[in-house]
Design a protein around this motif. Sequence first.
Motif, PDB file in Angstrom:
ATOM      1  N   PRO A 355       4.909  18.983   7.091  1.00 22.06           N
ATOM      2  CA  PRO A 355       4.415  17.994   6.128  1.00 22.06           C
ATOM      3  C   PRO A 355       3.323  17.117   6.731  1.00 22.06           C
ATOM      4  CG  PRO A 355       6.474  17.250   7.080  1.00 22.06           C
ATOM      5  CD  PRO A 355       6.235  18.620   7.636  1.00 22.06           C
ATOM      6  N   SER A 356       2.521  16.548   5.842  1.00 17.73           N
ATOM      7  CA  SER A 356       1.543  15.537   6.241  1.00 17.73           C
ATOM      8  C   SER A 356       2.119  14.169   5.943  1.00 17.73           C
ATOM      9  CB  SER A 356       0.230  15.709   5.465  1.00 17.73           C
ATOM     10  OG  SER A 356      -0.299  16.997   5.642  1.00 17.73           O
ATOM     11  N   LEU A 357       1.629  13.180   6.698  1.00 15.20           N
ATOM     12  CA  LEU A 357       2.022  11.812   6.381  1.00 15.20           C
ATOM     13  C   LEU A 357       1.551  11.469   4.970  1.00 15.20           C
ATOM     14  CD1 LEU A 357       1.204   9.844   9.668  1.00 15.20           C
ATOM     15  CD2 LEU A 357       3.422  10.603   8.834  1.00 15.20           C
ATOM     16  N   ALA A 358       2.304  10.618   4.293  1.00 15.55           N
ATOM     17  CA  ALA A 358       1.916  10.183   2.948  1.00 15.55           C
ATOM     18  C   ALA A 358       0.503   9.605   3.000  1.00 15.55           C
ATOM     19  CB  ALA A 358       2.906   9.139   2.440  1.00 15.55           C
ATOM     20  N   THR A 359      -0.379  10.133   2.140  1.00 12.70           N
ATOM     21  CA  THR A 359      -1.808   9.799   2.205  1.00 12.70           C
ATOM     22  C   THR A 359      -2.326   9.510   0.802  1.00 12.70           C
ATOM     23  OG1 THR A 359      -2.057  11.289   4.114  1.00 12.70           O
ATOM     24  CG2 THR A 359      -4.060  10.619   2.989  1.00 12.70           C
ATOM     25  N   TRP A 360      -3.139   8.434   0.707  1.00 11.77           N
ATOM     26  CA  TRP A 360      -3.753   8.062  -0.572  1.00 11.77           C
ATOM     27  C   TRP A 360      -5.262   7.999  -0.397  1.00 11.77           C
ATOM     28  CZ3 TRP A 360       0.462   5.575   1.552  1.00 11.77           C
ATOM     29  CH2 TRP A 360       1.662   5.625   0.831  1.00 11.77           C
ATOM     30  N   TRP A 361      -5.975   8.824  -1.130  1.00  8.93           N
ATOM     31  CA  TRP A 361      -7.434   8.681  -1.163  1.00  8.93           C
ATOM     32  C   TRP A 361      -7.775   7.663  -2.244  1.00  8.93           C
ATOM     33  CZ3 TRP A 361     -11.223  11.309  -4.703  1.00  8.93           C
ATOM     34  CH2 TRP A 361     -12.536  10.975  -4.359  1.00  8.93           C
ATOM     35  N   CYS A 362      -8.404   6.604  -1.839  1.00  4.43           N
ATOM     36  CA  CYS A 362      -8.613   5.476  -2.739  1.00  4.43           C
ATOM     37  C   CYS A 362      -9.778   5.696  -3.707  1.00  4.43           C
ATOM     38  CB  CYS A 362      -8.833   4.199  -1.935  1.00  4.43           C
ATOM     39  SG  CYS A 362      -7.384   3.766  -0.935  1.00  4.43           S
ATOM     40  N   GLY A 363     -10.390   6.890  -3.650  1.00  8.81           N
ATOM     41  CA  GLY A 363     -11.394   7.221  -4.649  1.00  8.81           C
ATOM     42  C   GLY A 363     -10.770   7.531  -6.002  1.00  8.81           C
ATOM     43  N   GLU A 364      -9.459   7.751  -6.011  1.00 10.06           N
ATOM     44  CA  GLU A 364      -8.732   7.936  -7.268  1.00 10.06           C
ATOM     45  C   GLU A 364      -8.086   6.609  -7.652  1.00 10.06           C
ATOM     46  OE1 GLU A 364      -7.353  12.554  -7.421  1.00 10.06           O
ATOM     47  OE2 GLU A 364      -6.115  11.226  -6.203  1.00 10.06           O
ATOM     48  N   GLN A 365      -8.391   6.130  -8.817  1.00 18.22           N
ATOM     49  CA  GLN A 365      -7.942   4.803  -9.225  1.00 18.22           C
ATOM     50  C   GLN A 365      -6.422   4.704  -9.205  1.00 18.22           C
ATOM     51  OE1 GLN A 365     -10.066   2.436  -9.729  1.00 18.22           O
ATOM     52  NE2 GLN A 365      -8.665   0.800 -10.329  1.00 18.22           N
ATOM     53  N   ALA A 366      -5.740   5.715  -9.705  1.00 18.80           N
ATOM     54  CA  ALA A 366      -4.278   5.657  -9.761  1.00 18.80           C
ATOM     55  C   ALA A 366      -3.688   5.608  -8.358  1.00 18.80           C
ATOM     56  CB  ALA A 366      -3.745   6.874 -10.511  1.00 18.80           C
ATOM     57  N   ALA A 367      -4.264   6.377  -7.449  1.00 16.33           N
ATOM     58  CA  ALA A 367      -3.759   6.377  -6.074  1.00 16.33           C
ATOM     59  C   ALA A 367      -3.992   5.033  -5.420  1.00 16.33           C
ATOM     60  CB  ALA A 367      -4.430   7.496  -5.269  1.00 16.33           C
ATOM     61  N   MET A 368      -5.149   4.428  -5.677  1.00 13.61           N
ATOM     62  CA  MET A 368      -5.443   3.127  -5.070  1.00 13.61           C
ATOM     63  C   MET A 368      -4.488   2.054  -5.601  1.00 13.61           C
ATOM     64  SD  MET A 368      -9.008   0.981  -5.040  1.00 13.61           S
ATOM     65  CE  MET A 368      -8.986   0.737  -6.811  1.00 13.61           C
ATOM     66  N   GLN A 369      -4.226   2.054  -6.891  1.00 10.95           N
ATOM     67  CA  GLN A 369      -3.332   1.060  -7.460  1.00 10.95           C
ATOM     68  C   GLN A 369      -1.904   1.240  -6.936  1.00 10.95           C
ATOM     69  OE1 GLN A 369      -4.268  -1.523  -9.163  1.00 10.95           O
ATOM     70  NE2 GLN A 369      -6.414  -0.862  -9.241  1.00 10.95           N
ATOM     71  N   ALA A 370      -1.492   2.491  -6.720  1.00 14.30           N
ATOM     72  CA  ALA A 370      -0.144   2.724  -6.194  1.00 14.30           C
ATOM     73  C   ALA A 370      -0.038   2.315  -4.734  1.00 14.30           C
ATOM     74  CB  ALA A 370       0.219   4.204  -6.368  1.00 14.30           C
ATOM     75  N   MET A 371      -1.161   2.358  -4.024  1.00 18.99           N
ATOM     76  CA  MET A 371      -1.140   2.089  -2.590  1.00 18.99           C
ATOM     77  C   MET A 371      -1.239   0.601  -2.258  1.00 18.99           C
ATOM     78  SD  MET A 371      -3.465   1.034  -0.122  1.00 18.99           S
ATOM     79  CE  MET A 371      -4.925   1.346  -1.078  1.00 18.99           C
ATOM     80  N   LEU A 372      -2.015  -0.162  -3.018  1.00 18.81           N
ATOM     81  CA  LEU A 372      -2.322  -1.545  -2.632  1.00 18.81           C
ATOM     82  C   LEU A 372      -1.079  -2.388  -2.357  1.00 18.81           C
ATOM     83  CD1 LEU A 372      -5.430  -2.384  -4.865  1.00 18.81           C
ATOM     84  CD2 LEU A 372      -5.332  -2.223  -2.361  1.00 18.81           C
ATOM     85  N   PRO A 373      -0.014  -2.294  -3.151  1.00 16.65           N
ATOM     86  CA  PRO A 373       1.172  -3.099  -2.824  1.00 16.65           C
ATOM     87  C   PRO A 373       1.807  -2.706  -1.492  1.00 16.65           C
ATOM     88  CG  PRO A 373       1.248  -2.344  -5.107  1.00 16.65           C
ATOM     89  CD  PRO A 373       0.141  -1.601  -4.448  1.00 16.65           C
ATOM     90  N   GLN A 374       1.525  -1.499  -0.986  1.00 18.48           N
ATOM     91  CA  GLN A 374       2.123  -1.035   0.270  1.00 18.48           C
ATOM     92  C   GLN A 374       1.162  -1.143   1.457  1.00 18.48           C
ATOM     93  OE1 GLN A 374       4.024   2.924  -0.345  1.00 18.48           O
ATOM     94  NE2 GLN A 374       3.173   2.809  -2.422  1.00 18.48           N
TER      95      GLN A 374
END
Length: 847
Positions: A355-374
């Motif tokens: 597996p890869s570490l949990a990763t968010w590319w912030c170029g996707e709006q939904a991914a960025m919004q899910a990531m910011l609180p963390q």
Amino acid sequence: MSSQQAPQASAGHFDEFRGRVAGAAAADGLAPAWRSFMRHLGAQTAQDLNLRRDHLQRLIRDNGVTYNVYADADGPQRPWSVDLFPMLVAESDWAQIESGVRQRAQLLEAIMADVYGAQRLTRQALLPEALVRGHPGYLRPLHGMTPALGSHLHIAAFDLARSPEGRWWVVSQRTQAPSGLGYLLENRNSVALQFPQAFEAMGVRSLAGSYKALIDGMRAACPALDGGGPKRIVLLTPGPFNETYFEHAYLARYLGLTLVEGNDLLVRDERLYLKTIAGLEPVHGVLKRLDDEFLDPLELRSDSSLGVPGLLQVLRAGHVLIANAPGSAFLESPALLGFLPALSEELLGQPLQLPSLATWWCGEQAAMQAMLPQLQGCVIKPSHGQDSPVIARELPRKRLDEWAGRIMRAGEDYTVQAYMPLSQTPIWHQGVMAMRSVLLRVFALSDGKGAWHVLPGGLARLASRSQNIASMQQGGSSADVWVLGSSAAQTKAVTAQTQTQTQTQSVAAAPHKRQSAISSRSAENLFWLGRYTERAENAVRLAQLTLQGLNGEDQNAPALLAWLSQVAVDNALVLPSVPPASQSRRVFERALMASLTDTSHSASLGFTLLALKNAAAGVRERLSQSQWQTIVQAQQDFALLSAQSLGPRQRDLPGPGYSVSETLRTLEATSQRLAAITGAQSDRMMRDDGWRLLTIGRDVERLGTLCSAMARGLSTAAVHDNGGYRALLALFDSTITFQSRFQQRRDLSALLDLLVLDTDNPRSLAWVMQRLGRRLRQLHEQHQDLAQSLADTPLWALAAVAPGKPGPDTVALTQALQALAQRAWAMSEQIGRRHFSHASENRSVGA
């Protein structure tokens, strides 16, 4: 040594030594692999391990293993850092790693094929188009290109970390020009010597077979351009100032490849050629060690001086194999990791095993919004480029808010990854065992036929004292990686099988062997290595003669002082503006000693030794470790001794106080080092065209210097002075021979007979010219004119004294000597134009 002396891993980190998360209970205290290793250490004390560590560091230093650090205030080079203890990987762990890495290499190859082919992944939105086409490493000129045998990738590196639960995770991947293959081999060779019993008994897996599979695969995939003859593969390096240049030279030597820089290669008619001293030789494959953007200034970065103009067109024409194929840089983006699970299902039809570490590319709006609180518990990385990651948990609130703002304004530029404490492995540090965070780099190597071999080992990168980032650029270290097999017998059998296959294939390939091509750059470096070696020896000898003459019994002899002054100026030991020794001996002496170490002065001894080392660095793959180390030590020792003997002696003096006796001792020590360098050049190098150019360089320098010195001796009448007579014999290093042959004679005819005419004296002009002519003829038939010009000199008739003749015509002889010296310098220019420059259109192209 007791395992109780080892400290615990930091809280929350997996403890490699004990095989569990820090603080957890265990039955026996140690992981099985480490228990076996400690058992082989037996009763080793801290003092014993300190001795092994010192031996390891000395071995690394003597082998010249370096890692260039651009920002290092102490200089661009430093010794490679490797720990005494290896990182141990159990057989069960390796089985998981090997299978997962092989699968990921296959996946990356499939992604490359789609991105530069059908582009189905981006059309179906399985891979964001902005992440691919928006990446600077995506090369539009190569879309639609099919590489040799359909393989884009030949080497892939994966950085793995172990979670606190003991599971392996992929943190990053490298495909452009992944470094480490040479350093891990040097680590293996050095660390295994410190623990030979443990290495053998624990069944450590062998590395050699994987390297052979890589080169065999590349050779099989190279296009056949010349009727099925031997295929030439070169290793393309950015040059000696690259951070991992040692590894480039080491790999080239180990793999049997020609080490080249961009200006060694030339494109003509959609073919790639190597500039050699014999003309242009075709190149079939390139193992590149520089990033893609620098490869071709015509189509990529126009300011690049590292690449080859027209290289991409040769690649598109299918006339060269490049490993890895340009255009893979987008695979290195951390943002890609988040999309790999779905891509694996789509392209391979199977889930990812590693597996890869949990990763968010912030170029996707939904991914960025899910990531910011963390964000506070994550790591911030650039989506493009390789800037250092930022650990958000270590930031104060204000800085964290600033980063959140940057991400919201330019989300596509940032990727956020979950933070995971790296596992910690034991090291030997300052006489005690300590624990350091570790990142494991593993390599997958293609056989050129679609199958991947995972190198059974790797490069362990150790973080500095309290960091969770393992980076060599940030002061980290490295460790050898021992992948354990089921038994030592199994390892021996595999090694024996590999050796047998190598021998069999070597015999089968014997008819195709041909002399290794020598690039024009390497030839030029070898030529100047010879010239600088001879120039340094001459400078040392002249400086010794001058200081001894100015302080000896003949210090008031006008002819000797005039000769010493003129020869010193001719060889740039002093500036022409310095008053000659006949006017002020002490000023002249002081100026000479001051100029010896002035590295800003291009003819000083210090500069010459530095230039000698730089020329040797350009052909390091052709030099033995001991030869390279002798050259480095000669330059460093002279700089150190000079600082001690030629520097300021008392702070209250207005200028530096120079000591003649200490200077002479420094010069004698340097002379001994140079003698060792000369001996290695004579006896420890292959007698190929490169070596002939080296000796030609030495002979050209010797001929020009000695002819000028002899001419000065005649014009100043120093040859008729006892002191000048002895000084000329000493400069030609012929004092003992003269005394044994002529005893106390001091006539000019005896001097000329030994120093000019004697073909048995390796320091005479006749011997030097004879060898120079022979080497020129051996090098290439086009040098017949240069060799003949030496034979046509009137020097012999002028120097010979016929019976009944009172003596030679010194005026005519002086003019002949001066003309021969000028001919030697002109010959150097002619050799350079013929062998080191390929600007002429009328160049031969070899088969």
